[in-house]
Design an enzyme around this catalytic site. Structure first.
Site, PDB file in Angstrom:
ATOM      1  N   GLU A  54      -6.661  -5.168   6.449  1.00 21.63           N
ATOM      2  CA  GLU A  54      -7.700  -4.209   6.845  1.00 21.63           C
ATOM      3  C   GLU A  54      -9.034  -4.938   6.923  1.00 21.63           C
ATOM      4  O   GLU A  54      -9.353  -5.762   6.058  1.00 21.63           O
ATOM      5  CB  GLU A  54      -7.863  -3.054   5.845  1.00 21.63           C
ATOM      6  CG  GLU A  54      -6.761  -2.043   5.874  1.00 21.63           C
ATOM      7  CD  GLU A  54      -6.996  -0.878   4.894  1.00 21.63           C
ATOM      8  OE1 GLU A  54      -8.169  -0.573   4.585  1.00 21.63           O
ATOM      9  OE2 GLU A  54      -6.002  -0.306   4.444  1.00 21.63           O
ATOM     10  N   GLU A  85      -3.895  -1.472  -2.077  1.00 23.19           N
ATOM     11  CA  GLU A  85      -5.108  -1.438  -2.904  1.00 23.19           C
ATOM     12  C   GLU A  85      -4.904  -0.777  -4.270  1.00 23.19           C
ATOM     13  O   GLU A  85      -5.385   0.344  -4.518  1.00 23.19           O
ATOM     14  CB  GLU A  85      -6.239  -0.724  -2.158  1.00 23.19           C
ATOM     15  CG  GLU A  85      -6.641  -1.408  -0.872  1.00 23.19           C
ATOM     16  CD  GLU A  85      -7.946  -0.886  -0.296  1.00 23.19           C
ATOM     17  OE1 GLU A  85      -8.502   0.071  -0.854  1.00 23.19           O
ATOM     18  OE2 GLU A  85      -8.414  -1.443   0.713  1.00 23.19           O
TER      19      GLU A  85
HETATM   20  C1  BGP Z   1      -9.532   1.180   2.342  1.00 20.86           C
HETATM   21  C2  BGP Z   1      -8.292   2.036   2.496  1.00 20.86           C
HETATM   22  C3  BGP Z   1      -8.169   2.704   3.811  1.00 20.86           C
HETATM   23  C4  BGP Z   1      -9.489   3.168   4.414  1.00 20.86           C
HETATM   24  C5  BGP Z   1     -10.612   2.163   4.268  1.00 20.86           C
HETATM   25  C6  BGP Z   1     -11.981   2.715   4.572  1.00 20.86           C
HETATM   26  O1  BGP Z   1      -9.890   1.114   1.005  1.00 20.86           O
HETATM   27  O2  BGP Z   1      -7.130   1.270   2.298  1.00 20.86           O
HETATM   28  O3  BGP Z   1      -7.218   3.732   3.682  1.00 20.86           O
HETATM   29  O4  BGP Z   1      -9.797   4.405   4.024  1.00 20.86           O
HETATM   30  O5  BGP Z   1     -10.667   1.641   2.967  1.00 20.86           O
HETATM   31  O6  BGP Z   1     -12.661   3.061   3.404  1.00 20.86           O
HETATM   32  P1  BGP Z   1     -13.200   4.475   2.930  1.00 20.86           P
HETATM   33  O7  BGP Z   1     -12.357   5.526   3.573  1.00 20.86           O
HETATM   34  O8  BGP Z   1     -13.018   4.482   1.446  1.00 20.86           O
HETATM   35  O9  BGP Z   1     -14.598   4.499   3.334  1.00 20.86           O
END
Ligand code: BGP
Length: 481
Positions: free
Chosen positions: A387, A199
């Site tokens: 993801e 990302e």
């Molecule tokens: C993505 C990331 C993950 C994880 C997920 C959940 O952007 O790659 O590492 O954290 O999001 O989102 P957040 O923790 O920002 O709510």
């Protein structure tokens, strides 16, 4: 004489025999008469997590400080001042965690390596203990029959590099090239599936522009644009390292959190609008990688803020890859523009359904349209959802279980869209659920839970949630249940 349930089962078998894969496999439960055609035999079902979010041991065995170790200690940056110091203590418990993963039937795990564990100051001395840790971890995965999908960089930049400019500086690019060479050489025998970066937008735009992620800087758009150019260069070095040192059968690609849209109606006019929106919003990362230069319309929009490009940069950035990973959580609704505009984004009403993460509006069609548009716009022949998942607060263990029906629904609805994409010919080859276990969710700390396994942070007890049992059934049957 056939009674109605026998008739239904025969009918289902007939449908299964004519499924696109044609081999007659289907999940049939004649008691409840549940059915869906199977995912392809080589479709990869996995789970994902990342080193800084689960490992803990933030300063053990020579690990250096990361930008998140520093950021989380600054007042007001992270919910409740939560640190990464212990997290899920996966550093000490990985063997039991892999036993649990294997018991759910999950055979593919996307993880990341902690750069500051291996080069504590980014590009100085190598920390052998860091490499040894991952060697033990890969050996454990192998014992449990789990294939690693390894991300080289998932946001934990060594603080020492940030002190020298971080992503604004080419020092970081050179340091990353060395780190990538080291780890790919070290683990070429253990790892065949590599992902370069996770990302780019999050660790550049949000970290150096909005300042909500580490290191929490608020720079001009020109500086931010330079940070993602440097990140793209690192992606290129990751690809180069795998080609040079990955050995036979090694594959590599980027994981992008592309901007995703959903046509309001699936009609030619709204689909064309969605495509125009998609190309515009993704021009600076995916568009640039695939074109071999920043697209003209992006450069026109960026004007004087466009990244400074040096000779040879795009030879690296546009090196061919084997697959593209997509992190897909939500999407923007788009329709045909009024007054001749190519598109119009429709704002979400206040009561549109969402998870507890404020940005996570629940729009399952994001899976279908992200994968379809990535294939159509950039010609990808191998896509993975690296993801997808949802975060909620307060998911208590009740009588030995977390009854997270909300996550079960999320999962089921999103998998149906993955299934639909495959049926429509989209080259989608795998799905990694975020996340295996509740973990450190960056600025949300431990408040937000994304896991299918509950983690009691006080005792480190793991409890598979209802969604874990559900996913295990999907993986076992290779179809939506
Ligand atoms: C993505 C990331 C993950 C994880 C997920 C959940 O952007 O790659 O590492 O954290 O999001 O989102 P957040 O923790 O920002 O709510």
């Amino acid at each position: 004489m056939t009674d109605s349930s026998t008739f239904l089962a025969d009918f289902i078998r007939g449908v299964a025999a004519t499924a696109p894969w044609g081999d007659g496999r289907a999940f049939i439960d004649t008691d409840t008469v549940t059915y869906s055609s199977p995912f392809p035999a080589d479709f990869v079902f996995g789970v994902a997590a990342a080193a800084p979010q689960i490992e803990g041991a933030a300063f053990a065995d020579g690990k250096g400080e990361s930008i998140w170790d520093r950021f989380c200690r600054q007042p007001g940056k992270v919910h409740d001042g939560d640190t990464l110091d212990v997290a899920c203590d996966h550093y000490h418990r990985f063997d039991a965690d892999f036993a649990l993963m294997a018991s759910l039937g999950v055979k593919n795990y996307r993880l990341s390596l902690a750069w500051p564990r291996i080069y504590p100051s980014g590009d100085g001395e190598l920390n052998q203990a860091g490499l040894d840790f991952y060697r033990r971890l890969f050996a454990s995965m192998k014992r449990h029959g789990i294939t690693p999908w390894v991300t080289l960089f998932h946001w934990d930049l060594p603080q020492a590099l940030e002190d020298r400019g971080g992503w604004t500086s080419r020092v970081t690019v050179d340091a990353f090239a060395r780190y990538a060479d080291t780890v790919v050489k070290a683990f070429a025998g253990d790892v065949k599936h590599w992902i370069t970066m996770n990302e780019i937008r999050c660790f550049t735009q949000l970290a150096y522009g909005a300042g909500t992620k580490a290191p929490g800087r608020r720079e001009s758009q020109a500086v931010v644009n330079q940070t993602f150019h440097h990140a793209l260069l690192c992606h290129g070095h990751g690809v180069r390292a795998v080609r040079e040192f990955g050995g036979a059968g090694a594959v590599v690609g980027l994981t992008d959190n592309l901007d995703v849209c959903i046509p309001v109606t699936e009609t030619p006019a709204d689909i064309a609008a969605a495509k125009a929106w998609f190309l515009e919003k993704n021009a600076h990362v995916l568009g640039a990688m695939h074109a071999g230069h920043y697209p003209a319309d992006y450069l026109a929009r960026a004007g004087a803020d466009a990244p400074r490009v040096e000779r040879g940069d795009f030879d690296l950035i546009s090196l061919p890859t084997d697959h593209l990973g997509l992190n897909i959580y939500t999407g923007t609704y788009v329709r045909d523009g009024r007054n001749g505009a190519a598109w119009e984004a429709v704002p979400l009403p206040a009561n549109y359904p969402k998870a507890d993460s404020p940005w996570l509006h629940i729009a399952p069609q994001c899976i279908y349209w992200a994968t379809r548009l990535a294939a159509e716009c950039y010609g990808h022949r191998s896509l993975y959802i690296t993801e997808n998942g949802c975060g909620y607060n307060d998911e208590p263990v009740v009588n030995g279980e977390v009854p997270d029906l909300h996550r079960r629904d999320f999962l089921r609805n999103h998998l149906r869209e993955a299934h639909r994409a495959i049926a429509d010919g989209v080259p989608l080859h795998g799905y990694f659920l975020w996340s295996f276990i509740d973990n450190y969710e960056w600025e949300d700390g431990y408040q937000r839970r994304f896991g299918i396994v509950h983690c009691d942070y006080a005792t480190q007890v793991r409890t598979p949630k209802l969604s874990a049992r559900y996913y295990a059934d999907v993986v076992r049957g290779r179809c939506i249940v």
